[in-house]
Design a protein around this motif. Structure first.
Motif, PDB file in Angstrom:
ATOM      1  N   ASN A 110      36.473  -1.998 -21.865  1.00 37.18           N
ATOM      2  CA  ASN A 110      36.726  -0.593 -22.166  1.00 37.18           C
ATOM      3  C   ASN A 110      36.310  -0.301 -23.604  1.00 37.18           C
ATOM      4  O   ASN A 110      36.122  -1.218 -24.417  1.00 37.18           O
ATOM      5  N   LEU A 111      36.170   0.989 -23.902  1.00 32.43           N
ATOM      6  CA  LEU A 111      35.850   1.367 -25.278  1.00 32.43           C
ATOM      7  C   LEU A 111      36.953   0.926 -26.216  1.00 32.43           C
ATOM      8  O   LEU A 111      36.702   0.452 -27.330  1.00 32.43           O
ATOM      9  N   GLU A 112      38.191   1.071 -25.772  1.00 34.38           N
ATOM     10  CA  GLU A 112      39.369   0.626 -26.520  1.00 34.38           C
ATOM     11  C   GLU A 112      40.437   0.270 -25.506  1.00 34.38           C
ATOM     12  O   GLU A 112      40.331   0.640 -24.329  1.00 34.38           O
ATOM     13  N   PRO A 113      41.479  -0.477 -25.906  1.00 32.73           N
ATOM     14  CA  PRO A 113      42.507  -0.863 -24.938  1.00 32.73           C
ATOM     15  C   PRO A 113      43.135   0.352 -24.254  1.00 32.73           C
ATOM     16  O   PRO A 113      43.468   1.344 -24.901  1.00 32.73           O
ATOM     17  N   SER A 114      43.276   0.267 -22.927  1.00 31.80           N
ATOM     18  CA  SER A 114      43.901   1.345 -22.171  1.00 31.80           C
ATOM     19  C   SER A 114      45.415   1.230 -22.285  1.00 31.80           C
ATOM     20  O   SER A 114      45.947   0.274 -22.854  1.00 31.80           O
ATOM     21  N   ARG A 151      37.869  -6.974 -23.338  1.00 34.40           N
ATOM     22  CA  ARG A 151      36.764  -6.887 -24.284  1.00 34.40           C
ATOM     23  C   ARG A 151      36.488  -5.410 -24.524  1.00 34.40           C
ATOM     24  O   ARG A 151      36.456  -4.634 -23.567  1.00 34.40           O
ATOM     25  N   TYR A 152      36.247  -5.059 -25.781  1.00 35.76           N
ATOM     26  CA  TYR A 152      36.218  -3.642 -26.120  1.00 35.76           C
ATOM     27  C   TYR A 152      34.993  -3.258 -26.930  1.00 35.76           C
ATOM     28  O   TYR A 152      34.553  -4.009 -27.804  1.00 35.76           O
ATOM     29  N   GLY A 153      34.467  -2.076 -26.588  1.00 32.49           N
ATOM     30  CA  GLY A 153      33.282  -1.550 -27.243  1.00 32.49           C
ATOM     31  C   GLY A 153      32.554  -0.640 -26.274  1.00 32.49           C
ATOM     32  O   GLY A 153      33.016  -0.401 -25.150  1.00 32.49           O
ATOM     33  N   PRO A 154      31.396  -0.114 -26.660  1.00 31.28           N
ATOM     34  CA  PRO A 154      30.630   0.751 -25.761  1.00 31.28           C
ATOM     35  C   PRO A 154      30.254   0.025 -24.473  1.00 31.28           C
ATOM     36  O   PRO A 154      29.858  -1.152 -24.503  1.00 31.28           O
ATOM     37  N   ALA A 155      30.363   0.721 -23.341  1.00 35.42           N
ATOM     38  CA  ALA A 155      30.066   0.101 -22.053  1.00 35.42           C
ATOM     39  C   ALA A 155      28.647  -0.436 -21.987  1.00 35.42           C
ATOM     40  O   ALA A 155      28.395  -1.479 -21.367  1.00 35.42           O
ATOM     41  N   GLY A 199      35.964   0.933 -18.128  1.00 35.11           N
ATOM     42  CA  GLY A 199      35.935   2.344 -18.504  1.00 35.11           C
ATOM     43  C   GLY A 199      37.000   3.191 -17.854  1.00 35.11           C
ATOM     44  O   GLY A 199      36.780   4.369 -17.585  1.00 35.11           O
ATOM     45  N   THR A 200      38.170   2.623 -17.600  1.00 34.72           N
ATOM     46  CA  THR A 200      39.249   3.374 -16.970  1.00 34.72           C
ATOM     47  C   THR A 200      40.396   3.587 -17.956  1.00 34.72           C
ATOM     48  O   THR A 200      40.642   2.764 -18.828  1.00 34.72           O
ATOM     49  N   SER A 201      41.118   4.682 -17.759  1.00 35.19           N
ATOM     50  CA  SER A 201      42.242   4.996 -18.649  1.00 35.19           C
ATOM     51  C   SER A 201      43.498   4.220 -18.293  1.00 35.19           C
ATOM     52  O   SER A 201      44.403   4.071 -19.115  1.00 35.19           O
ATOM     53  N   GLY A 202      43.573   3.737 -17.054  1.00 32.36           N
ATOM     54  CA  GLY A 202      44.765   3.026 -16.619  1.00 32.36           C
ATOM     55  C   GLY A 202      45.951   3.941 -16.397  1.00 32.36           C
ATOM     56  O   GLY A 202      47.096   3.478 -16.358  1.00 32.36           O
ATOM     57  N   GLY A 215      34.609   6.120 -18.196  1.00 30.55           N
ATOM     58  CA  GLY A 215      34.034   5.519 -19.395  1.00 30.55           C
ATOM     59  C   GLY A 215      32.686   4.870 -19.186  1.00 30.55           C
ATOM     60  O   GLY A 215      31.893   4.767 -20.122  1.00 30.55           O
ATOM     61  N   ILE A 216      32.385   4.451 -17.949  1.00 27.28           N
ATOM     62  CA  ILE A 216      31.091   3.808 -17.726  1.00 27.28           C
ATOM     63  C   ILE A 216      29.959   4.826 -17.690  1.00 27.28           C
ATOM     64  O   ILE A 216      28.799   4.501 -17.939  1.00 27.28           O
TER      65      ILE A 216
END
Length: 232
Positions: free
Chosen positions: A200-204, A214-218, A174-177, A14-15
């Motif tokens: 992350n962009l959204e919660p993993s 915290r969520y949004g564009p890296a 930026g990880t999926s977890g 994600g980064i």
């Protein structure tokens, strides 16, 4: 922030997404055109090394055309100004280094590296690699990308474990977890009473294991977090 804080940062696809490098889950991207069993496993390489090299040649070209984004630059700035920051990445691109980061731990290998499957020699990968390429050390035509494929053991795990053992703050960006062992790092950090944060962009899928998120564009949330840590 204090000088005694040890920050361990894990980054994932994600980064680099905003730099134009796709993730496994992108629809219509490079990964969606291939079966992972064919291009990201030792068995796939044994079956068709030419296909695997063609795939990684395309990824290498894609990487060379990409540029570090604001998130990469922000982490490099944090590392330069804070006395103890360790960056671990699941990514095989070199955008952290081109963004100014130092001593990045590439647990899944490096796209710009070549590896001899016969003798273990490593060297810088050319733009294009072929199945018939000979190892410059032993001469064997066993050249492969220096990438950790599914079913292989990630690199530098002892070094990562040592960093997590003394971390006071663990941050996943930026990880999926979903990919282990990296998905378990947050549990390791919490077991040692470190604070944990997901950016992350959204919660993993593992977001509930972090103390906060915290969520949004890296390119927006990472520079903002770094500015906060540095007191800018």
């Amino acid at each position: 922030m204090t000088a005694s804080e040890r920050i361990v940062i894990l980054t994932g696809a994600g980064i680099s997404a905003e730099s134009g490098l796709g993730t496994f889950r992108d629809v219509g991207g490079l990964w969606s055109q291939y079966d992972l069993a064919d291009v990201a496993t030792p068995e796939g390489f044994a079956r068709d090394p030419g296909l695997v090299h063609a795939f990684y040649n395309a990824r290498r070209q894609n990487c060379r055309e990409a540029e570090p984004n604001a998130a990469h630059h922000a982490l490099a700035r944090l590392q330069a100004k804070h006395p103890d920051v360790v960056i671990v990445t699941q990514n095989v691109d070199d955008l952290h280094e081109r963004g100014g980061a130092q001593a990045v731990i590439h647990m899944h290998g490096e796209l710009m590296g070549a590896l001899c499957a016969q003798c273990g020699a490593r060297w810088s990968a050319p733009d294009r690699m072929e199945a018939t390429d000979a190892c410059p050390k032993c001469g064997s035509p066993a050249t492969r990308p220096d990438i950790v494929w599914f079913g292989e053991i990630p690199y530098q795990m002892r070094r990562i474990e040592d960093a997590l053992a003394t971390a006071t703050l663990f941050v996943a960006i930026g990880t999926s977890g979903e990919v282990y062992p990296a998905a378990g790092f947050v549990q390791d950090a919490r077991a040692r009473e470190a604070q944990t944060l997901e950016l992350n962009l959204e919660p993993s899928g593992g977001a509930n294991q972090f103390h906060s998120g915290r969520y949004g564009p890296a390119t927006e949330i990472v520079p903002a977090w770094v500015a906060e840590i540095l007191g800018d």
